[in-house]
Write an enzyme that holds these catalytic residues in place. Structure first.
Site, short mmCIF file in Angstrom:
data_model
loop_
_atom_site.label_atom_id
_atom_site.label_comp_id
_atom_site.label_asym_id
_atom_site.label_seq_id
_atom_site.Cartn_x
_atom_site.Cartn_y
_atom_site.Cartn_z
N LEU A 11 1.06 -1.24 0.18
CA LEU A 11 -0.16 0.12 -0.03
C LEU A 11 0.88 1.28 0.05
CD1 LEU A 11 -2.60 -0.90 2.84
CD2 LEU A 11 -3.25 -0.39 0.41
N ASP A 12 0.62 2.13 -0.79
CA ASP A 12 1.19 3.37 -0.57
C ASP A 12 1.43 4.06 0.72
OD1 ASP A 12 1.55 3.34 -3.49
OD2 ASP A 12 -0.04 4.67 -3.83
N PRO A 13 2.29 4.91 1.15
CA PRO A 13 2.21 5.48 2.18
C PRO A 13 1.06 6.24 2.59
CG PRO A 13 4.40 5.74 1.27
CD PRO A 13 3.58 5.06 0.30
N ALA A 39 -1.88 5.75 1.74
CA ALA A 39 -2.92 4.80 1.95
C ALA A 39 -2.90 4.11 3.28
CB ALA A 39 -3.07 3.63 0.73
#
Length: 320
Positions: A46-48, A50
């Site tokens: 997951l992106d930072p 998210a």
């Protein structure tokens, strides 16, 4: 020089509610340290920016990480209308600002219908896609133009599947969606494409993962709660009790093949086991005998033989 401490041979799966601002790898490393595990891996970054469901595999469970990487995912997301941003989310620079037309539930539902089922996507330019071994976002920082990045991304056009796409609420300049989708789906691209279909562009303001394969946010623990448990239990028994067994990662649709302990021993030695079972590309392999039930791994049935694909490191009991 002393040998580096190896860590504990502990296996299982833990679902973490990834907080805002940390990378998936940062969460993974913190969990690995808390459990003092010798091996750990996550199952889809997951992106930072998210949040949400991040299953962490420890020990032998890491052998099933790919199954979870390939599994369906679920997300809640908020899209802001009227702007196109370089990264497709709130972190990017504004590339375009456009007027938002008047929207209502009927219009939005008619647009969302186009994005259900099999859909073609061009991955976002600021993604982990690589050219000559380097991620596009790295090349962008080194001066690659938007046009060059767009050309690379276009070559990676792919077909993904949106199983469910639900409009939860909307305002004059935003909409809140729930999505259940196949692996490889970029929610940023989905929101951008919906924005284009509305006629004004859009970007992701918030992204929260609700499901990953069989795991959902009702199973998830925060890092804070895990750290509190670690402080309360010096022997880590409280933490260990949270782990789900590795077999929870296996799809229920995969049939179980039961082997005797003798057959299991031969399988673990790399031998094919003859069987009368029908061919099947994906089966669960279990040692089942005299009250013993041990997961051996996964494999396939092919031309009357059981062949292993990923095997666990297990100790079989001696029933003699």
């Amino acid at each position: 020089m002393g040998r580096k401490k190896k860590g504990r041979d502990i296996s299982g799966i833990l679902v973490v509610n990834k907080p805002l601002g940390l990378s998936s790898n940062q969460v993974l490393q913190r969990v690995k340290r808390l459990f003092n595990a010798n091996k750990a891996g996550h199952t889809g970054a997951l992106d930072p920016e998210a949040t949400g469901v991040l299953p962490i595999c420890l020990g032998e469970a890491t052998k099933f990480s790919q199954l979870l990487l390939d599994s369906d995912k679920g997300y809640d997301t908020k899209g802001v209308l009227g702007q196109v941003r370089s990264t497709g989310d709130k972190e990017g620079e504004v590339l375009q600002e456009r007027a938002v037309p008047e929207i209502d539930a009927e219009l939005l539902e008619s647009i969302l219908t186009r994005f259900r089922g099999d859909v073609e996507q061009v991955p976002p330019m600021f993604s982990a896609l690589k050219m000559d071994g380097k991620p596009l976002y790295e090349l962008a920082r080194q001066g690659m133009s938007q046009e060059e990045m767009r050309a690379v991304a276009e070559k990676k056009r792919r077909t993904i599947r949106i199983h469910e796409l639900t409009l939860n609420s909307f305002a004059p300049d935003s909409l809140n969606l729930s999505v259940r989708c196949s692996k490889g789906t970029y929610i940023r691209t989905l929101v951008e494409d919906i924005g284009e279909a509305i006629g004004c562009g859009a970007y992701v303001q918030d992204l929260h993962r609700t499901h990953s394969g069989p795991y959902h946010e009702g199973m998830a623990y925060t890092l804070e709660s895990l750290e509190q448990l670690a402080e309360q239990s010096e022997d880590k028994s409280a933490l260990d009790s949270l782990l789900m067994p590795p077999e929870t990662a296996l799809p229920d649709s995969w049939p179980e093949v039961s082997l005797s302990l003798t057959e299991a021993a031969r399988l673990l030695q790399g031998q094919a086991i003859r069987t009368g079972l029908s061919d099947n590309p994906s089966v669960q392999l279990w040692a089942v005998e005299s009250g013993v039930r041990i997961l051996l791994g996964i494999g396939r049935v092919e031309k009357g033989a059981i062949r292993s694909q990923r095997l666990m490191q297990v100790s079989l009991p001696d029933l003699a």
